[in-house]
Design an enzyme around this catalytic site. Structure first.
Site, short mmCIF file in Angstrom:
data_model
loop_
_atom_site.label_atom_id
_atom_site.label_comp_id
_atom_site.label_asym_id
_atom_site.label_seq_id
_atom_site.Cartn_x
_atom_site.Cartn_y
_atom_site.Cartn_z
N GLU A 176 136.02 16.98 62.65
CA GLU A 176 134.88 16.62 63.51
C GLU A 176 135.30 15.83 64.75
OE1 GLU A 176 131.80 14.33 61.55
OE2 GLU A 176 130.53 14.36 63.32
N LYS A 218 133.64 20.96 62.86
CA LYS A 218 132.30 20.35 63.04
C LYS A 218 132.21 19.79 64.45
CE LYS A 218 129.21 16.87 61.13
NZ LYS A 218 128.59 16.37 59.92
#
Ligand code: 13P
Length: 330
Positions: A176, A218
């Site tokens: 992420e 992500k």
């Protein structure tokens, strides 16, 4: 590293029409969210809240996995460990393993993600508890002269080393690199920062020999800064988000699960819908925290008598995200 297991888990996480719930707010973050709504924040109230979410009837139709915080993975629901409880509903348990973002020395207003120290042992423990995937978040701030290459490189290296450590233990890494919404930058500036960041992330991922099929990215969506006077509409957000991914993310990556990043609940759904109308070589789904939880948390308000109404709202939010992820209107 067992690539078959990694691939199977990544595919199960991305299976249509589902997405992920991020319920892994650190104690500091959830305290901030509860405080804003006047909800008392204790270990018991946090568990009661998360139990309300996880026990929502039927939510497994829309959620393939849930990301947990360290405190939660050690707790139980209905006499089962939280991982066993989620597995019994057909939901894959995951765990947040970063230790937050910290000031990057010599680079004002820039942060570097921490959490590599002791990570191998922590992953072994979480795997023993039933976690099948893990998440690690880094943040990139847009502003005057930032992000710098140094900040992007430092965070990309951390994310790649984390991903390699996860795969060593057959845990799917959710990588992420969040380009933050804060600021008055234009959507074009966000696009540029996103492409620079993702290109560097995948350069380091490649250098660390991470198996692309056994990982999930992500990312944030490409958006106008929160304080930018001109706000791009969903169609533009979707086109620029998909274009940025196509320029920088190898097609072999197991899947893309967007964060909501402080957008309104409605925008998080509307933008995901437009993104899926365009599509890409990867499945494109959600891994939202605020985008799924804002409304039910408000309704719950720390009161047992509100559980049913909060669960109904949570079910509705998950269903809307699931429809959007399938390219359908809610
Ligand atoms: P938001 O959807 O609220 O951005 O949170 C996603 C997440 O997991 C942040 O690490």
């Amino acid at each position: 590293m067992d690539i078959t297991t990694l691939k199977q888990t990544a595919q199960a996480m991305m299976v249509p029409p589902k997405g992920l719930l991020a319920a892994d707010e650190s104690t500091k973050t959830i305290t901030k969210r509860f405080d804003a709504l006047g909800i008392e924040c204790t270990a018991e109230s946090i568990l009661a809240y998360r139990q309300m979410l996880f026990t929502t009837p039927g939510v497994e139709e829309f959620l393939s996995g849930i990301i947990l915080f360290d405190e939660t993975i050690r707790q139980s629901i209905d006499g089962k460990s939280v991982c066993q409880y989620l597995e019994s509903k057909g939901i894959i348990p995951g765990i947040k393993v970063d230790k937050g973002v910290h000031d990057l020395a010599n680079f004002p207003n820039e942060k570097v993600a921490e959490g590599l120290d002791g990570l191998r042992d922590r992953l072994t423990e979480y795997k023993g508890m039933g976690a099948k995937f893990a998440k690690f978040r880094a943040t990139i701030q847009i502003g005057e002269g930032i992000p710098t290459d140094t900040c992007i490189e430092a965070n990309s290296e951390v994310l790649a080393r984390y991903a390699a450590l996860c795969q060593e233990q057959d845990i799917v890494p959710v990588v992420e690199p969040e380009v933050l919404l804060d600021g008055d930058h234009t959507i074009e500036q966000c696009f540029e920062a996103q492409v620079r960041t993702l290109k560097m992330v995948f350069e380091r991922i490649k250098a660390h020999k991470v198996a692309l099929e056994g990982m999930v990215l992500k990312p944030s969506m490409v958006l106008s800064g929160k304080d930018c006077p001109t706000q791009a509409d969903s169609k533009k957000v979707a086109q620029m988000s998909v274009d940025a991914l196509k320029q920088s993310v190898p097609p072999e990556v197991g899947g893309i699960a967007f964060l909501s990043g402080g957008q309104s609940d409605e925008s998080a759904v509307a933008n995901l819908l437009e993104i899926n109308k365009i599509g890409g070589p990867w499945p494109l789904t959600f891994s939202y925290s605020r985008g799924l939880q804002n409304a039910p948390m408000k309704i719950w308000a720390g009161k047992a008598e509100n559980i049913k109404a909060a669960q109904e709202e949570f079910y509705k939010r998950c269903k809307a995200a699931s429809l959007a992820r399938s390219g359908k209107l809610s």
